[in-house]
Write a protein that holds these residues in place. Structure first.
Motif, short mmCIF file in Angstrom:
data_model
loop_
_atom_site.label_atom_id
_atom_site.label_comp_id
_atom_site.label_asym_id
_atom_site.label_seq_id
_atom_site.Cartn_x
_atom_site.Cartn_y
_atom_site.Cartn_z
N ASN A 11 -5.78 -2.95 3.90
CA ASN A 11 -4.75 -1.99 3.49
C ASN A 11 -5.18 -1.16 2.28
O ASN A 11 -4.36 -0.69 1.50
CB ASN A 11 -3.43 -2.73 3.23
CG ASN A 11 -2.81 -3.19 4.53
OD1 ASN A 11 -2.20 -2.40 5.23
ND2 ASN A 11 -2.99 -4.46 4.87
N GLN A 12 -6.48 -0.99 2.17
CA GLN A 12 -7.09 -0.12 1.15
C GLN A 12 -6.67 -0.44 -0.29
O GLN A 12 -6.47 0.46 -1.11
CB GLN A 12 -6.76 1.36 1.43
CG GLN A 12 -7.43 1.96 2.64
CD GLN A 12 -6.59 1.73 3.88
OE1 GLN A 12 -5.39 1.96 3.86
NE2 GLN A 12 -7.23 1.26 4.92
N MET A 13 -6.50 -1.72 -0.58
CA MET A 13 -6.25 -2.10 -1.98
C MET A 13 -7.49 -2.81 -2.52
O MET A 13 -8.27 -3.38 -1.75
CB MET A 13 -5.01 -2.99 -2.08
CG MET A 13 -3.72 -2.21 -1.90
SD MET A 13 -2.27 -3.26 -1.91
CE MET A 13 -2.17 -3.81 -0.24
N ARG A 51 0.83 -1.21 0.00
CA ARG A 51 0.00 0.00 0.00
C ARG A 51 0.87 1.26 0.00
O ARG A 51 0.64 2.20 -0.75
CB ARG A 51 -0.95 -0.01 1.21
CG ARG A 51 -1.89 1.14 1.24
CD ARG A 51 -2.82 1.13 0.00
NE ARG A 51 -3.27 2.44 -0.40
CZ ARG A 51 -3.25 2.91 -1.66
NH1 ARG A 51 -2.78 2.18 -2.64
NH2 ARG A 51 -3.71 4.10 -1.96
N ARG A 72 -2.50 -0.36 -5.88
CA ARG A 72 -3.92 -0.02 -5.77
C ARG A 72 -4.81 -1.19 -6.16
O ARG A 72 -5.73 -1.53 -5.46
CB ARG A 72 -4.18 1.18 -6.68
CG ARG A 72 -5.60 1.64 -6.69
CD ARG A 72 -5.74 2.97 -7.41
NE ARG A 72 -7.13 3.23 -7.72
CZ ARG A 72 -8.02 3.65 -6.85
NH1 ARG A 72 -7.65 3.92 -5.60
NH2 ARG A 72 -9.28 3.83 -7.20
#
Ligand code: B12
Ligand code: SF4
Length: 495
Positions: free
Chosen positions: A342-344, A291, A296
């Motif tokens: 982890n915001q992916m 991240r 992404r």
């Protein structure tokens, strides 16, 4: 000599050209590895897929190439045949070379086409040596990895062993050779980078092992970082790491993430393909690092959530979670959890329609995708030349369609033992359209301009075949599906 290198315009359902137009990494790598006196032009025909004939004609007249090279995947073979005929008619004396997965794995198919040379497997050094031989008028009989026409016959020289990328024999790609513009991934300019080649697994559907054997070679980080900078300096905002399996060496991948951060290259967006086992077993440290490095979208090779199907696909090992050295089941959910925390975003690579599949087992996979993946990338098993899976499907008599231009992964060309091909494709198609809609808010947050101006075109692409009548429920989904299939068939006529 003047050299023109072409990649084919054929795209498939999950790569709508309105949103995704990716460069072919092979051609710029070849361009970077020829001797300096040659003038090389690279044209990715995906950028002009509605004007292929005009563009090829213009380029041949403008550049007057002595050599034309084509990079071809199996489902692009028919288009390649037509482009070979076109080039030959425009410039009869030109030398035509083909390379890539399809010529390497089905060379016999090209012997009947009007091509002069065929480069098998990795091409940089073979192509460099071939240009030297053509320029000097010397023979091609000592060039490993090359097949060539000799009168009525074809000669197949011995194989070339896989390159050791560690020794700098392969020079960096030459992006200045590109003569067309318009690469994009959701409105951001995209480029491709390699950090390694090869894989040591042997999934039965994958072409990579027949292509180069089971091995893994890596480029130095200095070279990789320089390549990323070069892509950025050529305008890229998103980088797709096209390694066959970057997660084979997790420690190296972690170190690469750190190197990207230290070099200040983490402001770019990255897109990578990964094994679920690697992410699940190392996600605690790997996912936060990814991240921070700017990753992404992660294409996860989930393949299937059912053990029986994973066995057929020979993909159990790469989907296994391990705790204290013990196998503790399927790694998929844990991998997805690490990536989401982890915001992916997870691009869910699933394969439905293996021989044992029933309506229920396909539905279980579709339901899984609905619940857990952010962007579905669901395919049907496709019998590409020389994969182990192809033999199994053939032995079982399940291959229903031999038209290779339909071997694009989202057209079901094989039946299961319980379900016709068409039915498996209908189920997938129906489910996937709505899954894609769910990702629009996330895309809007990241690329509002693109979604506001092009979102409707993406929706129109996703729902091709629909009509006002079908939206009002006055027409069956099957009818819409038939119209979608007809649109697909028509658009495959690129040349
Ligand atoms: C990156 C990638 C993509 C990217 C980018 C494609 C692009 N524009 O280049 C995306 C995600 C878009 C993609 C999509 C698809 N892909 Co893809 N993809 C890959 C992947 C992972 C790496 C390819 C790559 O760039 N390698 C790096 C370059 C440098 O190596 P290379 O391409 O092999 O080129 C070398 C040689 O082949 C040779 N060479 C190649 N071309 C030429 C031309 C000449 C003239 C010469 C001399 C030599 C030469 O020299 C090069 C340098 O050594 C491979 C392999 C894998 N492990 O899965 C699959 C792979 C190529 N894809 C495949 C397929 C089937 C597809 C899809 C149809 C469906 C799918 N599975 O996703 C779609 C269709 C794409 C489209 N046009 O719409 C198959 C091809 C099988 C086959 N027999 O044709 C592969 C092998 C994966 C597999 N399942 O086995 N793909
Ligand atoms: S792990 Fe990926 S690259 Fe390796 S054999 Fe399987 S599908 Fe191919």
């Amino acid at each position: 000599m003047n050299v023109l290198l072409l990649s084919m315009p054929d795209s498939f359902e999950h790569m709508p050209p309105v949103a995704i137009r990716m460069p072919n990494g092979a051609l710029t790598s070849l361009a970077g590895n020829v001797d300096p006196q040659h003038r090389v032009a690279v044209a990715d025909l995906i950028l002009v897929r509605r004007q292929v004939r005009e563009t090829v004609t213009r380029l041949v007249y403008e550049l007057e190439p002595e050599v034309v090279g084509l990079s071809v995947m199996t489902f692009q073979r028919r288009t390649a045949t037509r482009i070979v005929e076109l080039v030959r008619s425009l410039r009869p004396g030109v030398k035509i070379v083909v390379g890539g997965y399809d010529p390497s794995l089905a060379p016999e198919a090209y012997e009947k086409m009007g091509v002069d040379y065929l480069v098998r497997s990795e091409g940089e050094v073979t192509f460099r040596e071939l240009l030297r031989a053509i320029e000097q008028g010397s023979g091609a009989d000592r060039i490993c990895g090359l097949s060539y026409r000799n009168g009525e016959n074809w000669v197949h020289n011995p194989d070339r062993s896989p390159h050791r990328l560690e020794d700098s024999e392969i020079r960096p790609p030459n992006r200045d050779a590109r003569v067309l513009k318009g690469y994009t991934l959701l409105g951001r300019q995209v480029d491709v980078i390699e950090t390694s080649r090869g894989c040591t697994y042997d999934c039965s559907f994958c072409s990579i092992i027949e292509m180069r054997g089971r091995n893994f070679h890596v480029y130095s980080f200095d070279r990789v970082l320089a390549d990323i900078r070069d892509a950025r300096d050529h305008g890229a905002q998103t980088i797709f790491l096209v390694d066959d399996n970057i997660t084979l060496n997790v420690r190296r991948f972690e170190a690469l993430c750190e190197a990207i951060i230290a070099a200040g290259l983490h402001k770019l967006d990255y897109f990578v393909q990964a094994m679920t086992s690697a992410i699940a077993n190392h996600g605690e440290t790997l996912a936060p690092l990814m991240r921070r490095a700017g990753f992404r979208y992660v294409f996860l090779g989930i393949e299937n959530i059912l053990e029986g199907d994973l066995e057929f696909l020979r993909a159990s090992a790469k989907n296994t979670e391990r705790t204290n050295g013990q196998n503790t089941g399927n790694a998929t959910l844990k991998a997805i959890d690490y990536l989401h925390r982890n915001q992916m975003y997870v691009v869910g690579g699933l394969i439905v329609g293996s021989p044992g599949d029933t309506r229920e087992s396909i539905e279980a996979n579709l339901e899984f995708a609905r619940r857990y993946v952010d962007w579905p990338y669901i395919q049907h098993p496709t019998p590409y030349p020389r994969t182990p899976m192809t033999k199994e499907f053939r032995d079982k008599g399940l291959i229903m369609n031999e038209q290779l231009e339909e071997y694009d992964g989202t057209t079901a060309v094989v039946s299961t033992e319980h379900l016709p091909a068409e039915e498996a494709e209908f189920m997938r198609w129906k489910a996937e359209r709505w899954m894609k809609v769910h990702h629009i808010p996330a895309a809007l947050r990241h690329d509002p301009r693109f979604v506001l101006f092009q979102g409707w075109r993406m929706l129109a692409h996703t729902f091709r075949g629909s009509s006002i009548r079908s939206a009002l429920g006055l027409e069956s989904e099957k009818k819409v599906f038939e119209r979608y299939q007809a649109i697909r068939r028509a658009e495959r006529d690129y040349v």
